[in-house]
Motif scaffolding. Sequence first.
Motif, PDB file in Angstrom:
ATOM      1  N   THR A 136      47.319 -27.050  -4.358  1.00 50.83           N
ATOM      2  CA  THR A 136      46.492 -26.174  -3.211  1.00 50.83           C
ATOM      3  C   THR A 136      44.207 -26.134  -4.497  1.00 50.83           C
ATOM      4  O   THR A 136      43.857 -25.702  -3.569  1.00 50.83           O
ATOM      5  CB  THR A 136      46.419 -24.744  -3.321  1.00 50.83           C
ATOM      6  OG1 THR A 136      47.054 -23.926  -4.284  1.00 50.83           O
ATOM      7  CG2 THR A 136      47.617 -25.457  -2.050  1.00 50.83           C
ATOM      8  N   GLY A 137      44.861 -25.933  -5.916  1.00 50.53           N
ATOM      9  CA  GLY A 137      43.610 -26.011  -6.785  1.00 50.53           C
ATOM     10  C   GLY A 137      43.296 -26.396  -7.132  1.00 50.53           C
ATOM     11  O   GLY A 137      42.459 -27.161  -7.506  1.00 50.53           O
ATOM     12  N   GLY A 138      44.240 -27.034  -8.310  1.00 51.09           N
ATOM     13  CA  GLY A 138      44.420 -27.637  -9.318  1.00 51.09           C
ATOM     14  C   GLY A 138      43.198 -28.760  -9.138  1.00 51.09           C
ATOM     15  O   GLY A 138      43.431 -29.866  -8.923  1.00 51.09           O
ATOM     16  N   GLU A 139      42.203 -29.300 -10.098  1.00 47.37           N
ATOM     17  CA  GLU A 139      41.707 -29.742 -10.707  1.00 47.37           C
ATOM     18  C   GLU A 139      41.989 -31.040 -11.785  1.00 47.37           C
ATOM     19  O   GLU A 139      41.945 -32.349 -11.105  1.00 47.37           O
ATOM     20  CB  GLU A 139      40.137 -29.941 -10.641  1.00 47.37           C
ATOM     21  CG  GLU A 139      39.351 -29.072  -9.675  1.00 47.37           C
ATOM     22  CD  GLU A 139      39.054 -27.561 -10.016  1.00 47.37           C
ATOM     23  OE1 GLU A 139      38.600 -27.598 -11.416  1.00 47.37           O
ATOM     24  OE2 GLU A 139      39.281 -26.475  -8.953  1.00 47.37           O
ATOM     25  N   GLN A 140      42.713 -30.146 -12.491  1.00 49.61           N
ATOM     26  CA  GLN A 140      43.611 -30.600 -13.524  1.00 49.61           C
ATOM     27  C   GLN A 140      44.992 -30.476 -12.989  1.00 49.61           C
ATOM     28  O   GLN A 140      45.699 -30.027 -12.198  1.00 49.61           O
ATOM     29  CB  GLN A 140      43.482 -30.153 -14.846  1.00 49.61           C
ATOM     30  CG  GLN A 140      42.560 -30.634 -15.435  1.00 49.61           C
ATOM     31  CD  GLN A 140      42.583 -29.991 -16.935  1.00 49.61           C
ATOM     32  OE1 GLN A 140      43.378 -28.956 -17.010  1.00 49.61           O
ATOM     33  NE2 GLN A 140      42.897 -30.612 -18.138  1.00 49.61           N
ATOM     34  N   GLY A 141      45.263 -32.600 -12.932  1.00 50.73           N
ATOM     35  CA  GLY A 141      46.962 -32.922 -12.716  1.00 50.73           C
ATOM     36  C   GLY A 141      47.847 -31.857 -13.658  1.00 50.73           C
ATOM     37  O   GLY A 141      47.463 -32.152 -14.229  1.00 50.73           O
ATOM     38  N   GLU A 142      49.092 -31.756 -13.205  1.00 54.82           N
ATOM     39  CA  GLU A 142      49.724 -31.280 -13.606  1.00 54.82           C
ATOM     40  C   GLU A 142      51.394 -32.087 -13.710  1.00 54.82           C
ATOM     41  O   GLU A 142      51.068 -32.767 -12.596  1.00 54.82           O
ATOM     42  CB  GLU A 142      50.036 -29.786 -13.147  1.00 54.82           C
ATOM     43  CG  GLU A 142      49.174 -28.404 -13.537  1.00 54.82           C
ATOM     44  CD  GLU A 142      49.516 -27.690 -12.555  1.00 54.82           C
ATOM     45  OE1 GLU A 142      50.632 -26.739 -12.678  1.00 54.82           O
ATOM     46  OE2 GLU A 142      48.002 -26.613 -12.440  1.00 54.82           O
TER      47      GLU A 142
ATOM     48  N   ASP B 163      48.118 -32.789  -8.341  1.00 55.20           N
ATOM     49  CA  ASP B 163      46.704 -32.685  -7.973  1.00 55.20           C
ATOM     50  C   ASP B 163      46.438 -31.987  -6.772  1.00 55.20           C
ATOM     51  O   ASP B 163      47.656 -32.678  -6.084  1.00 55.20           O
ATOM     52  CB  ASP B 163      45.626 -32.873  -8.645  1.00 55.20           C
ATOM     53  CG  ASP B 163      45.401 -33.782  -8.515  1.00 55.20           C
ATOM     54  OD1 ASP B 163      46.382 -34.362  -7.459  1.00 55.20           O
ATOM     55  OD2 ASP B 163      44.567 -35.340  -8.624  1.00 55.20           O
ATOM     56  N   SER B 164      44.755 -31.709  -6.051  1.00 54.17           N
ATOM     57  CA  SER B 164      44.970 -32.208  -4.264  1.00 54.17           C
ATOM     58  C   SER B 164      44.878 -32.608  -4.161  1.00 54.17           C
ATOM     59  O   SER B 164      44.663 -32.818  -2.755  1.00 54.17           O
ATOM     60  CB  SER B 164      43.930 -30.843  -4.898  1.00 54.17           C
ATOM     61  OG  SER B 164      42.600 -31.122  -5.040  1.00 54.17           O
ATOM     62  N   ASN B 165      45.366 -33.982  -4.846  1.00 54.84           N
ATOM     63  CA  ASN B 165      45.107 -35.291  -3.531  1.00 54.84           C
ATOM     64  C   ASN B 165      46.512 -35.499  -3.290  1.00 54.84           C
ATOM     65  O   ASN B 165      47.312 -36.471  -2.602  1.00 54.84           O
ATOM     66  CB  ASN B 165      44.759 -36.378  -4.356  1.00 54.84           C
ATOM     67  CG  ASN B 165      43.226 -36.478  -4.879  1.00 54.84           C
ATOM     68  OD1 ASN B 165      42.704 -35.516  -3.493  1.00 54.84           O
ATOM     69  ND2 ASN B 165      42.437 -36.459  -5.717  1.00 54.84           N
TER      70      ASN B 165
END
Length: 419
Positions: A309-315, A343-345
């Motif tokens: 939902t948030g992360g621009e940075q992949g985790e 990430d959000s994608n």
Amino acid sequence: MKLTVVGGGSTYTPELIDGIAGRRTSLAVDEIVLVDPDEHRLSVIGEFSQRLLDHAGHPARVRTTTDLESGAEGAAAVLLQLRVGGQAARRSDETFPLECGCVGQETTGAGGLAKALRTVPVVLDIAERVRKVTGPDTWIVNFTNPVGIVTRALVQSGFRAVGLCNVAIGFQRYVGKLLGAAPEQVRLGHVGLNHLTWERQVLVDGVDVLPRLLSEFGEDVAAHIGLPAELMRRLGVVPSYYLKYFYSHDEVVATQRTEPPRAEVVSLVEKELMGVYADPAVVTKPEALSQRGGAYYSEAAVQLVHALTGGEQGEEHVVNVQNNGTLPFLPDDAVIEVPSIVDSNGAVPLPVAPVEPAFAGLISHVTGYEYLALEAALHGGRDRVANALLAHPLIGQWSIAEKLADQLVAENADLLPWA
Ligand code: G6P
Ligand code: MN
Ligand code: MN
């Protein structure tokens, strides 16, 4: 952000709420809606969830509803954690295969197939109704078992869904405790299908400690997963504890014949939990919850929702995701369980080193079964059920598959839309 939990009346919900309450800064949830058909459970779990949040000083409000559409409207993510037929259906899954000498388990073998057949139509209907009110972009996080098959059904029907299980995070936490490392320091070379995985690497600060785990801590790890240390050493990996249903199938069956089914044990724990949850003086997660198999499920869920939902940075998270060539010996549309960048994608699997034949063979075999299981779940029919059973590595024989198919259909007649 609003989170919706379908199956919010589950006794697992406080585990999830506890995870949210503890991560106020990393996950800005202000509304949690619990959706469930059971109004009694909803009111007890809903009020207890609110007390957990209030006690933790978390500002989120909990709302409960039996109406899926109003519950899902405006949600940033929808979590699916339901059990069609409840513990009674689970009890059936865990017992009818035993008569044929097959393992009684709710996520694998004939019991797992029964659960898939009951669940897939319900989950697809829920996802469709959710999409109507949320639009197509809202993420579905699926914990509903069997997670691999249910997630495959969702993804191939075009839903934005990621499947999640606590086996990987549970092992990560276990290793962290064993070696005195923080969970973030531990990364797993986890590969396979949901409830059919092996750890081929265990990195602590980038150093592979798997050889040390197998030599120095072999007996401890063996007790943890319920398989012999010698087997792990020979394979050079740590199988998940669900592999005991394969590597120790007949021994498990012999034990299951003498013990009450897990559904019965869980029903007692649930009774106790509901009593504790209903006590207005209780404001923290009770000890009895740790007797359930879902430990760390909340951490995994909260981290995943955060990334989606948030992360621009992949985790990096271990999730159930479409294969798309990651395991070249499987079809692209199979759903696998591997470390992925989220990430959000969505989730994209990290590259996986070539899988040894000892694991690739079983993964392929079960993927074939899962395909046929989904065919049976989507199109119905007793013979499709028998075909899936025949393709399952724990069944595989014509006369047994035929007998189990008839039993499965008879046991589940009320819960299968086509039977
Ligand atoms: C583990 C599995 C879950 C499963 C659970 C069962 O957490 O990963 O998929 O639902 O065990 O736990 P229970 O307490 O219901 O036996
Ligand atoms: Mn409605
Ligand atoms: Mn699981």
